[in-house]
Design a protein around this motif. Structure first.
Motif, PDB file in Angstrom:
ATOM      1  N   ILE A 162       1.222  -1.455   0.020  1.00 29.48           N
ATOM      2  CA  ILE A 162      -0.074   0.331  -0.218  1.00 29.48           C
ATOM      3  C   ILE A 162       0.803   0.989   0.019  1.00 29.48           C
ATOM      4  N   SER A 163       0.488   2.150  -0.130  1.00 26.10           N
ATOM      5  CA  SER A 163       1.019   3.177  -0.638  1.00 26.10           C
ATOM      6  C   SER A 163       0.934   4.202   0.785  1.00 26.10           C
ATOM      7  N   GLU A 164       2.547   5.436   0.954  1.00 27.77           N
ATOM      8  CA  GLU A 164       2.872   5.713   2.190  1.00 27.77           C
ATOM      9  C   GLU A 164       1.411   6.842   2.876  1.00 27.77           C
ATOM     10  N   GLU A 165       0.324   7.371   1.892  1.00 34.79           N
ATOM     11  CA  GLU A 165      -0.410   7.805   2.197  1.00 34.79           C
ATOM     12  C   GLU A 165      -1.898   7.062   2.521  1.00 34.79           C
ATOM     13  N   VAL A 166      -1.879   5.834   2.019  1.00 31.02           N
ATOM     14  CA  VAL A 166      -2.984   5.343   2.518  1.00 31.02           C
ATOM     15  C   VAL A 166      -2.448   4.445   4.204  1.00 31.02           C
ATOM     16  N   GLU A 167      -1.100   4.200   4.833  1.00 30.92           N
ATOM     17  CA  GLU A 167      -0.402   3.666   5.402  1.00 30.92           C
ATOM     18  C   GLU A 167      -1.035   5.043   6.896  1.00 30.92           C
ATOM     19  N   LEU A 168      -0.756   5.967   6.142  1.00 28.14           N
ATOM     20  CA  LEU A 168      -0.766   7.390   7.200  1.00 28.14           C
ATOM     21  C   LEU A 168      -2.417   7.733   7.316  1.00 28.14           C
ATOM     22  N   LYS A 169      -3.286   7.597   6.618  1.00 32.04           N
ATOM     23  CA  LYS A 169      -4.394   7.791   6.627  1.00 32.04           C
ATOM     24  C   LYS A 169      -4.791   7.099   7.409  1.00 32.04           C
ATOM     25  N   ARG A 170      -5.000   6.109   7.856  1.00 29.94           N
ATOM     26  CA  ARG A 170      -5.119   4.500   8.735  1.00 29.94           C
ATOM     27  C   ARG A 170      -4.447   4.716   9.652  1.00 29.94           C
ATOM     28  N   LEU A 171      -3.511   5.146  10.080  1.00 30.91           N
ATOM     29  CA  LEU A 171      -2.914   5.503  11.046  1.00 30.91           C
ATOM     30  C   LEU A 171      -3.262   6.578  12.110  1.00 30.91           C
ATOM     31  N   LEU A 172      -3.025   7.546  11.834  1.00 27.22           N
ATOM     32  CA  LEU A 172      -2.967   8.938  11.965  1.00 27.22           C
ATOM     33  C   LEU A 172      -4.465   8.934  13.181  1.00 27.22           C
ATOM     34  N   PRO A 173      -5.226   8.984  12.279  1.00 26.07           N
ATOM     35  CA  PRO A 173      -6.650   9.541  13.537  1.00 26.07           C
ATOM     36  C   PRO A 173      -6.456   8.390  14.324  1.00 26.07           C
ATOM     37  N   ILE A 174      -6.307   7.054  13.958  1.00 28.10           N
ATOM     38  CA  ILE A 174      -6.054   6.317  15.493  1.00 28.10           C
ATOM     39  C   ILE A 174      -5.309   6.183  16.692  1.00 28.10           C
ATOM     40  N   ILE A 175      -4.477   6.772  16.056  1.00 27.83           N
ATOM     41  CA  ILE A 175      -3.363   7.390  17.263  1.00 27.83           C
ATOM     42  C   ILE A 175      -3.790   8.713  17.885  1.00 27.83           C
ATOM     43  N   THR A 176      -4.392   9.346  17.213  1.00 33.27           N
ATOM     44  CA  THR A 176      -5.333  10.172  18.057  1.00 33.27           C
ATOM     45  C   THR A 176      -6.408  10.062  19.164  1.00 33.27           C
ATOM     46  N   LEU A 177      -7.148   9.539  18.563  1.00 27.57           N
ATOM     47  CA  LEU A 177      -7.970   8.762  19.043  1.00 27.57           C
ATOM     48  C   LEU A 177      -7.655   8.111  19.974  1.00 27.57           C
ATOM     49  N   ILE A 178      -6.956   7.254  20.178  1.00 28.61           N
ATOM     50  CA  ILE A 178      -6.539   6.445  21.467  1.00 28.61           C
ATOM     51  C   ILE A 178      -5.807   7.073  22.542  1.00 28.61           C
ATOM     52  N   ILE A 179      -5.347   8.220  22.107  1.00 28.78           N
ATOM     53  CA  ILE A 179      -3.917   9.312  23.328  1.00 28.78           C
ATOM     54  C   ILE A 179      -5.099   9.772  23.426  1.00 28.78           C
ATOM     55  N   LYS A 180      -6.317  10.071  22.904  1.00 30.13           N
ATOM     56  CA  LYS A 180      -7.377  10.956  23.619  1.00 30.13           C
ATOM     57  C   LYS A 180      -7.844  10.261  24.647  1.00 30.13           C
ATOM     58  N   GLU A 181      -8.379   9.068  24.642  1.00 23.04           N
ATOM     59  CA  GLU A 181      -8.795   8.217  25.081  1.00 23.04           C
ATOM     60  C   GLU A 181      -8.277   7.224  26.992  1.00 23.04           C
ATOM     61  N   PHE A 182      -6.285   7.340  26.915  1.00 23.14           N
ATOM     62  CA  PHE A 182      -5.754   6.871  27.279  1.00 23.14           C
ATOM     63  C   PHE A 182      -4.276   8.200  27.443  1.00 23.14           C
ATOM     64  N   PRO A 183      -4.100   9.122  27.777  1.00 23.03           N
ATOM     65  CA  PRO A 183      -3.208   9.781  27.852  1.00 23.03           C
ATOM     66  C   PRO A 183      -1.919   9.102  27.921  1.00 23.03           C
ATOM     67  N   GLU A 184      -1.759   8.370  28.820  1.00 25.96           N
ATOM     68  CA  GLU A 184      -0.298   7.675  29.398  1.00 25.96           C
ATOM     69  C   GLU A 184      -0.090   7.070  28.695  1.00 25.96           C
TER      70      GLU A 184
END
Length: 274
Positions: free
Chosen positions: A69-91
Motif C-alpha cells: 500500500i502507499s504511504e498515503e494510505v498507511e498514514l490515513k489508516r494510522l494517524l486518526p487512530i493514534i489521536t483517538l487512542i491518546i485522547k482516551e488513554f493519555p499515558e
C-alpha cells in the motif's frame, strides 16, 4: 536495561509485553477485526487492563505476500487512530510499526513513543537518520527482502553468524546517527523457514552478546501452527509455550496478540526465579 519513552524510563530487566493492534484488513491473524473506533478503543482498553506496557500499531501488513500500500494510505489508516487512542488513554506508550521514515516521523509527532521497523532501515534510507533526530527508541528487526519477497530469501551461509553480523552493522550505523535506545527483533517468520525459526529460538541467548534488549514476536505464527498441524486461531497454547522459552532465554519484550496470557508467562517465570 532501560529505554526512554517520552521522558519515562522503562526498565526492561523485568520483561514487558507489547500488545498488537493491526489496522490492516489482511494481517494473518486479526486482519480487518476492528470495524470502528469503539471496537479499537475496547481492544486497547483490554490490553492495557491486562498489563500491556506498549501498544504496537501497524497499518501496513507485513505477512508473507502482503499487498503493498502507499504511504498515503498507511498514514490515513494510522494517524486518526493514534489521536483517538491518546485522547482516551493519555499515558499510553504507543509503538509505530512501520518501515517508512515519514510515517515514523508523523506518528511520533502525533504522540507515539517508539518506532518498530521490520527492515532496520533497509527499506527507507532516511529511517535511521529520522529516528536519530526524533530521539526515540528504535526496534530493528532482521529481515531480507520485502514482505512480498522475503519467503524466497531463506538461504544463509551460516544463519546465526549472518544474523549477528546484520545486527552488528545496523546497531553501529544507528549509534552513529544518534539513536541511543535500540531493541533487536530476530524476525521470526521473516525470510526464515520454520526450522530456521526454531534454530534461532534455541540459540536466542547467543544474541545477548549485542548487549541490547531482545524483542520476540512469535505470536500465533506459522512455525507454531504448522508444527502442531492446526491454525493461527488454535495457536495460543503453542504461543505461550514458546514465549516462556523465549523469556528463559533472555527475551525482554514479548510482542503478542494475547496480552493476558503473555503477562501470565512473565509473572509465573518471575515467581519461579525469585
Amino acid at each position: 536495561m532501560t529505554i526512554n519513552c517520552k521522558g519515562n524510563l522503562i526498565d526492561l530487566s523485568s520483561p514487558k509485553v507489547m500488545g498488537i493492534l493491526n489496522l490492516t484488513p489482511d494481517s494473518f491473524f486479526d486482519g480487518g477485526k476492528y470495524k470502528n473506533d469503539s471496537e479499537i478503543l475496547s481492544q486497547v482498553y483490554m490490553m492495557l487492563k491486562n498489563e500491556a506496557t506498549f501498544i504496537d500499531i501497524g497499518a501496513y501488513s507485513s505477512r508473507p505476500n502482503a499487498e503493498h500500500i502507499s504511504e498515503e494510505v498507511e498514514l490515513k489508516r494510522l494517524l486518526p487512530i493514534i489521536t483517538l487512542i491518546i485522547k482516551e488513554f493519555p499515558e499510553i506508550i504507543i509503538s509505530i510499526d512501520t518501515f517508512r521514515s515519514q510515517v515514523a516521523k508523523q506518528g511520533i509527532e502525533a504522540g507515539a513513543a517508539l518506532i518498530n521497523d521490520i527492515s532496520a532501515g533497509h527499506l527507507d534510507e532516511n529511517m535511521l537518520k529520522t529516528v536519530g533526530k526524533l530521539h526515540v527508541p528504535y526496534i530493528m528487526m532482521h529481515m531480507k527482502g520485502t514482505p512480498q519477497t522475503m519467503q524466497l530469501q531463506t538461504n544463509y551461509e551460516n544463519l546465526l553468524k549472518d544474523v549477528l553480523f546484520y545486527f552488528s552493522e545496523r546497531i553501529a550505523k544507528a549509534k552513529a546517527l544518534g539513536i541511543i535506545d535500540v531493541i533487536i527483533d530476530l524476525g521470526f517468520g521473516f525470510a526464515k523457514t520454520s526450522e530456521q525459526n526454531f534454530e534461532i529460538l534455541n540459540k536466542l541467548e547467543l544474541f545477548n552478546i549485542l548487549d541490547k534488549p531482545i524483542l520476540v514476536g512469535l505470536s500465533r505464527k506459522s512455525m507454531i501452527y504448522k508444527t502442531l498441524e492446526n491454525s493461527a486461531k488454535e495457536a495460543l497454547n503453542g504461543t505461550s509455550i514458546l514465549n516462556t522459552i523465549a523469556l528463559q532465554k533472555s527475551a525482554s519484550i514479548l510482542r503478542v496478540h494475547d496480552v493476558k496470557e503473555a503477562v501470565e508467562c512473565v509473572k509465573l517465570l518471575e515467581q519461579l526465579n525469585s
